[in-house]
Structure formats: structure tokens, C-alpha cells
Design a protein around this motif. Structure first.
Motif, PDB file in Angstrom:
ATOM      1  N   ILE A 116       0.826  -1.212   0.000  1.00 35.75           N
ATOM      2  CA  ILE A 116       0.000   0.000   0.000  1.00 35.75           C
ATOM      3  C   ILE A 116       0.857   1.258   0.000  1.00 35.75           C
ATOM      4  CG2 ILE A 116      -0.253   0.006   2.521  1.00 35.75           C
ATOM      5  CD1 ILE A 116      -2.889   1.154  -0.074  1.00 35.75           C
ATOM      6  N   HIS A 119       1.698   2.746  -3.473  1.00 36.89           N
ATOM      7  CA  HIS A 119       0.671   3.571  -4.099  1.00 36.89           C
ATOM      8  C   HIS A 119       0.610   4.967  -3.466  1.00 36.89           C
ATOM      9  CE1 HIS A 119      -1.162   0.366  -6.509  1.00 36.89           C
ATOM     10  NE2 HIS A 119      -0.955  -0.435  -5.487  1.00 36.89           N
ATOM     11  N   ILE A 120       0.634   5.004  -2.148  1.00 35.77           N
ATOM     12  CA  ILE A 120       0.427   6.271  -1.440  1.00 35.77           C
ATOM     13  C   ILE A 120       1.663   7.168  -1.537  1.00 35.77           C
ATOM     14  CG2 ILE A 120      -0.218   7.331   0.744  1.00 35.77           C
ATOM     15  CD1 ILE A 120      -2.332   5.476  -0.721  1.00 35.77           C
ATOM     16  N   SER A 148     -11.954  11.207  -9.366  1.00 34.21           N
ATOM     17  CA  SER A 148     -11.646   9.793  -9.177  1.00 34.21           C
ATOM     18  C   SER A 148     -12.920   8.992  -9.030  1.00 34.21           C
ATOM     19  CB  SER A 148     -10.773   9.622  -7.931  1.00 34.21           C
ATOM     20  OG  SER A 148     -11.489  10.005  -6.764  1.00 34.21           O
ATOM     21  N   LEU A 164      -9.101   1.531  -7.419  1.00 34.04           N
ATOM     22  CA  LEU A 164      -7.850   1.988  -6.819  1.00 34.04           C
ATOM     23  C   LEU A 164      -7.955   3.434  -6.357  1.00 34.04           C
ATOM     24  CD1 LEU A 164      -4.858   1.624  -6.117  1.00 34.04           C
ATOM     25  CD2 LEU A 164      -4.322   2.347  -8.452  1.00 34.04           C
ATOM     26  N   SER A 165      -8.555   4.295  -7.206  1.00 30.04           N
ATOM     27  CA  SER A 165      -8.660   5.709  -6.835  1.00 30.04           C
ATOM     28  C   SER A 165      -9.512   5.883  -5.587  1.00 30.04           C
ATOM     29  CB  SER A 165      -9.234   6.528  -7.993  1.00 30.04           C
ATOM     30  OG  SER A 165     -10.511   6.027  -8.375  1.00 30.04           O
ATOM     31  N   ALA A 168      -7.315   4.762  -2.646  1.00 32.10           N
ATOM     32  CA  ALA A 168      -6.317   5.805  -2.350  1.00 32.10           C
ATOM     33  C   ALA A 168      -6.954   6.980  -1.627  1.00 32.10           C
ATOM     34  CB  ALA A 168      -5.668   6.275  -3.653  1.00 32.10           C
ATOM     35  N   ASN A 169      -8.235   7.245  -1.907  1.00 31.04           N
ATOM     36  CA  ASN A 169      -8.928   8.353  -1.251  1.00 31.04           C
ATOM     37  C   ASN A 169      -8.950   8.196   0.257  1.00 31.04           C
ATOM     38  OD1 ASN A 169     -11.501  10.030  -0.453  1.00 31.04           O
ATOM     39  ND2 ASN A 169     -10.954  10.661  -2.533  1.00 31.04           N
ATOM     40  N   HIS A 171      -6.561   7.139   1.978  1.00 34.87           N
ATOM     41  CA  HIS A 171      -5.202   7.318   2.494  1.00 34.87           C
ATOM     42  C   HIS A 171      -4.645   8.706   2.203  1.00 34.87           C
ATOM     43  CE1 HIS A 171      -4.494   3.070   3.660  1.00 34.87           C
ATOM     44  NE2 HIS A 171      -5.420   2.848   2.744  1.00 34.87           N
ATOM     45  N   PRO A 272       0.513   5.402 -12.673  1.00 35.19           N
ATOM     46  CA  PRO A 272      -0.069   4.498 -11.678  1.00 35.19           C
ATOM     47  C   PRO A 272      -0.876   3.392 -12.358  1.00 35.19           C
ATOM     48  CG  PRO A 272      -1.501   6.378 -11.957  1.00 35.19           C
ATOM     49  CD  PRO A 272      -0.412   6.489 -13.015  1.00 35.19           C
ATOM     50  N   SER A 274      -3.453  -0.320 -11.006  1.00 40.91           N
ATOM     51  CA  SER A 274      -3.922  -1.116  -9.874  1.00 40.91           C
ATOM     52  C   SER A 274      -2.810  -2.031  -9.362  1.00 40.91           C
ATOM     53  CB  SER A 274      -5.136  -1.958 -10.280  1.00 40.91           C
ATOM     54  OG  SER A 274      -6.219  -1.138 -10.662  1.00 40.91           O
ATOM     55  N   PHE A 277       2.370   1.593  -8.375  1.00 37.27           N
ATOM     56  CA  PHE A 277       2.703   2.955  -8.795  1.00 37.27           C
ATOM     57  C   PHE A 277       4.146   2.893  -9.274  1.00 37.27           C
ATOM     58  CE2 PHE A 277       1.452   7.466  -8.388  1.00 37.27           C
ATOM     59  CZ  PHE A 277       2.643   8.047  -8.780  1.00 37.27           C
TER      60      PHE A 277
END
Length: 500
Positions: A116, A119-120, A148, A164-165, A168-169, A171, A272, A274, A277
Motif C-alpha cells: 500500500i 501507491h500512497i 476519481s 484503486l482511486s 487511495a482516497n 489514504h 499508476p 492497480s 505505482f
């Protein structure tokens, strides 16, 4: 200068310094990632099935683990979906990133507690690289919008599941959440057009400084605002200074998008997916994207012309060459092993390692052996538009038309123009000539009268939006393939052509 803008500069300098450490040792960095992945994977079902305990180096790995796409790894993904632990990675994933597949239906890509952060931190570090390089940080004190998917998550076998978006929201750092738009409630609206209207209502009178999203959907957002206000975006959002994007090649959208804005703004390209990144633009004057070699992902690169060979070469980072086209294969701490993500890349630099995304391995036209790729049609369109400055292109796709009569087959370009060419025939001829110069096989087919010159079919300005809506894929992270080797999309779009 606000406190967020001020504090970002020393933090950006710290992240830059840490990046320099691995950038100066790229081969050793990838080797450490590889060793760590194999050690962790040895105790999994996949690791036992593939003899991880006997893998000592990359050569051993290529012998033990074949290249697979989602369909090839699906038996393992299905076990993970059923809640079985230690299948592809120790324990269970903390999320499934749900994404649409053409052959596999809905795909469920695992995101683990170990992956994770890739991605972040990737998205975060892209912004910090911009702050460090340019010294500009005031955008952090304004309002930030991320167009997103919905942050609402379902559960599959107790594992939270969503786009995924949307994942991510959840985080977004707390220090940015107060700046973030749209609201959670608006972001959860499923219908894209209803959601877009709600986003406009929420943002129209806000001091927007950063706008992020896939270019065609950002353009739709801009168009609706201009229709509503009669103003350029610069006059609606005078503090708007940074555009962040990814997911598609920006070049076909650049002219119209910046015309809509009405002033130059800086931009950052991200890479990016799924599955991970992978890269971000770390210098404004350099379009190359810094490949993240220290982020839990081990990369392999297959020369595109060998991809469908029985035993293609699987190159490591030190073996790649600038300008060559490679299919990207990853192994990661999300439990993906020799996984072909479907994207192709070209290296623009090896010190440091930087790439541009050149297309999709499955998005090509080779109905006649020409193997035309996305990069070529996008470059042909871009170079043609430079010669016809009045032309605005909203979106386009290309498909083959196969005739039973010799010399009557052709490539059909279906184009939604914002502003059509004044001389359509001259535009079409130039477009065909540009592609012939870029692809020698296509040129040979034209010269040999196997193919006729391309056909240009103008579509309604909102044709692609109408098509995506009909497919239930309007907005979010969805996009139309730039080209296809069949006519499924093309034939549907013909219903939306401009009437002559």
C-alpha cells in the motif's frame, strides 16, 4: 505562505535526498528488492509451487516462473478471493483493487500491507519532487481536486474492495484532507454526469490550486464549467497552477485542455496502475518519468518484438537501452509474480532510469502484418495537428477495415473534433503520410496496394462520452483504447458520426 506550503519544503528536500541514495545505486537497489521478494514469497503457496527455496538469482527465477497476465495467475487470485491466506504473499491482502478486464471480466488485484505504501508514497513523492525542483508550494494551501472513482468499498471474503482511486482516497494524508474536494458524499455518487454537476457546484467558488485526473474527464469538467460561466478556467480559478494526470498519453489532449484553461500551468505526469505505482515526472523540463526502483517492485523488460516468442528475453534494469520499446513485467510485494501488466515503455534515460509510456501490448493494429502501435498513431496525429493549427481533437481511436477486394482494406480513424480541419482531405492525406513515415510496414502495404490510404470519419464532439455512457464506463479512471485490432468499438462509434 501558509504553514503547509512552508513545511513542505524541508520535507521535500528530505525525500529528495533519500531518493538520491537509491537512484545512485539502481542495480543494487533492484537486487535488494528481488532478494527480499523471493525470501518473503518462499513460504507462500505460489512460492512452493515454483521452487522459490532453490532460486538464487534472476536466471533461476526466469526458469522457475513463467510470464503470466491476470488470466494466467487467475487460479491463485481465485484462492485469495475465497479468503485463503499465504497464497501469493504472506497473510491476506488488505484490499482488492477492482478493475475492468477485456478477457478476464472484472479483475481483483491484491494490495497488501506491504504494497500500500507504494501507491500512497508514489503520488505524495511526485508532488514533493515538484516542490523541491521548482520551489513552488503555495498550491498546498489552496483547494485540491482529485477526479476519481467512488471511495465506497465493498467486501470480498472480508477484504475491502473497490477502485484503486477510491482506495487511495482513504489514504489522503490528514494534513491535506481539509483541502480536498469534492466532499466524500459527492465522490460516492455513481452516475458520472450527476457527480460532475455536484463537483462543479462544490468547486465553482473555491480557490482551486491543483486539479488532478485523467485528461478526457478533466476536459469534460472544464467544458461544463465554461458552459455554465462563459469564462476560461483561469478566470474561474485564478489560483489554479498545477495539473496532475496519468492513465493516458497527454499529448492528444494538451492543446484543447490548455486552450480551455487560458494560461500555462505546470503539470506532473504519473504512471499508476492497480498493480502498482511505477513512475512519476520529477522534473518540469523533462517528460521522462522516474522509475521507482526501491518501492517493492522488481522490474523485467521484454523487447516488444519478442513478447509473443516462446522464450522471450527478460531483461533486468541494467540491460535496457534508451529508445527501445519494452513490455513491462513486474514482481511485487502485492504478490504479483512475473506479471505482465500490459503496458509498454521506452527509456529516455538510464542515469537515472526514466521512461515514457509508449502504449499497450494488446492495443495495436496488425490485421495485415503492419503492427501499428499507440505511440505511432498518437505521434502521427500530433505532428499533423501542428501543420493544421485550427484543428482541435477531443478524442480518437483507430481500427482496421478488412475488405475482400484487393487494395480496398484500410485503417479507419474515428475522430471527435472540437474544431475540424478546414481542408479535411489535406488533413487526412497528411495524417496518412505521417503514419507511413513512422511505420515502414504500413508504408509497404500502401505502396504495394495491399492497403488503401486511411479513411477519416468525423464523429460528434461528444461521441466518445456517449459511447462510454452506453457501456456504463463514463468518467472515473475509464478510457477508450487508442486503437484496436477489431471493429467492436469502431462499429459502435459509427452510430455517432457527423452526418454529411
Amino acid at each position: 505562505m501558509g504553514i503547509k506550503a512552508a513545511l513542505s519544503k524541508p520535507f521535500a528536500a528530505y525525500v529528495h535526498q533519500r531518493n538520491q541514495a537509491w537512484m545512485q545505486q539502481p542495480v543494487q537497489t533492484q537486487q535488494k528488492v528481488f532478494t527480499s521478494l523471493i525470501q518473503k514469497g518462499t513460504s507462500t503457496a505460489f512460492g512452493r509451487d515454483h521452487g522459490f527455496k532453490d532460486i538464487r538469482n534472476h536466471s533461476d527465477f526466469t526458469q522457475a516462473v513463467p510470464i503470466r497476465d491476470y488470466e494466467g495467475l487467475k487460479p491463485y487470485f481465485e484462492k485469495v478471493k475465497k479468503g485463503e491466506p499465504n497464497v501469493l504473499w504472506p497473510g491476506k491482502p488488505i484490499y482488492f483493487a477492482k478493475t475492468s478486464g477485456t478477457t478476464s471480466g472484472t479483475k481483483y488485484i491484491p494490495i497488501t500491507a506491504d504494497s500500500i505504501s507504494n501507491h500512497i508514497n508514489g503520488a505524495r513523492n511526485a508532488l514533493l519532487a515538484y516542490v523541491h525542483q521548482t520551489g513552488k508550494s503555495a498550491f498546498l494551501d489552496g483547494k485540491l481536486i482529485f477526479l476519481s472513482g467512488s471511495p465506497e468499498l465493498d467486501e470480498v471474503s472480508g477484504i475491502k474492495t473497490g477502485r484503486l482511486s477510491g482506495i487511495a482516497n482513504h489514504h489522503v494524508p490528514a494534513y491535506l484532507r481539509r483541502n480536498q474536494l469534492p466532499s466524500y458524499q459527492t465522490n460516492c455518487i455513481d452516475d458520472w454526469e450527476e457527480k460532475l454537476e455536484a463537483i462543479i457546484t462544490e468547486t465553482l467558488h473555491q480557490p482551486m490550486t491543483l486539479i488532478s485526473g485523467i485528461p478526457p474527464w478533466v476536459q469534460m469538467y472544464f467544458d461544463r464549467i465554461t458552459t455554465k460561466t462563459g469564462k476560461k478556467i483561469k478566470d474561474v480559478f485564478p489560483d489554479f497552477s498545477l495539473f496532475v494526470y496519468g492513465g493516458v498519453n497527454f499529448e492528444p489532449y494538451r492543446a484543447k485542455l490548455f486552450e480551455s484553461i487560458g494560461k500555462p500551468v505546470d503539470s506532473i505526469e504519473l504512471f499508476p496502475a492497480s498493480e502498482g505505482f511505477f513512475a512519476y515526472q520529477d522534473e518540469q523540463e523533462d517528460p521522462g518519468l522516474l522509475l521507482l526502483l526501491n518501492s517493492g517492485i522488481f522490474y523485467e523488460f521484454i523487447p516488444v518484438n519478442e513478447y509473443y516468442n516462446e522464450k522471450p528475453r527478460r531483461l533486468q534494469i541494467e540491460e535496457v537501452e534508451v529508445g527501445e520499446n519494452y513490455a513491462l513485467v513486474i514482481s511485487s510485494n502485492a504478490g504479483l509474480w512475473a506479471y505482465s501488466i500490459g503496458d509498454t515503455v521506452k527509456f529516455t534515460s538510464t542515469s537515472p532510469y526514466k521512461v515514457v509510456v509508449s502504449g499497450r501490448i494488446k492495443h495495436f493494429i496488425s490485421a495485415f502484418g503492419e503492427h501499428v502501435i499507440s505511440e505511432e498513431v498518437e505521434k502521427a496525429m500530433r505532428q499533423t495537428m501542428q501543420l493544421f493549427p485550427e484543428v482541435e481533437v477531443i478524442e480518437f481511436t483507430v481500427a482496421p477495415f478488412v475488405s475482400q477486394s484487393a487494395g480496398q482494406s484500410y485503417h479507419e480513424w474515428l475522430v471527435a473534433f472540437g474544431q475540424p480541419p478546414q481542408d479535411e482531405m489535406a488533413f487526412r492525406q497528411e495524417l496518412d503520410q505521417q503514419l507511413r513515415q513512422l511505420n515502414v510496414y504500413y508504408d509497404d502495404l500502401i505502396t504495394g496496394n495491399i492497403l488503401a490510404p486511411l479513411k477519416l470519419t468525423p464523429l460528434l464532439p461528444d461521441a466518445f462520452q456517449q459511447y462510454m455512457k452506453s457501456q456504463g464506463k463514463l468518467g472515473g479512471q475509464n478510457k477508450v483504447p487508442r486503437l484496436s485490432n477489431d471493429r467492436i468499438i469502431a462499429d459502435a462509434l459509427l452510430e455517432l458520426k457527423v452526418k454529411s
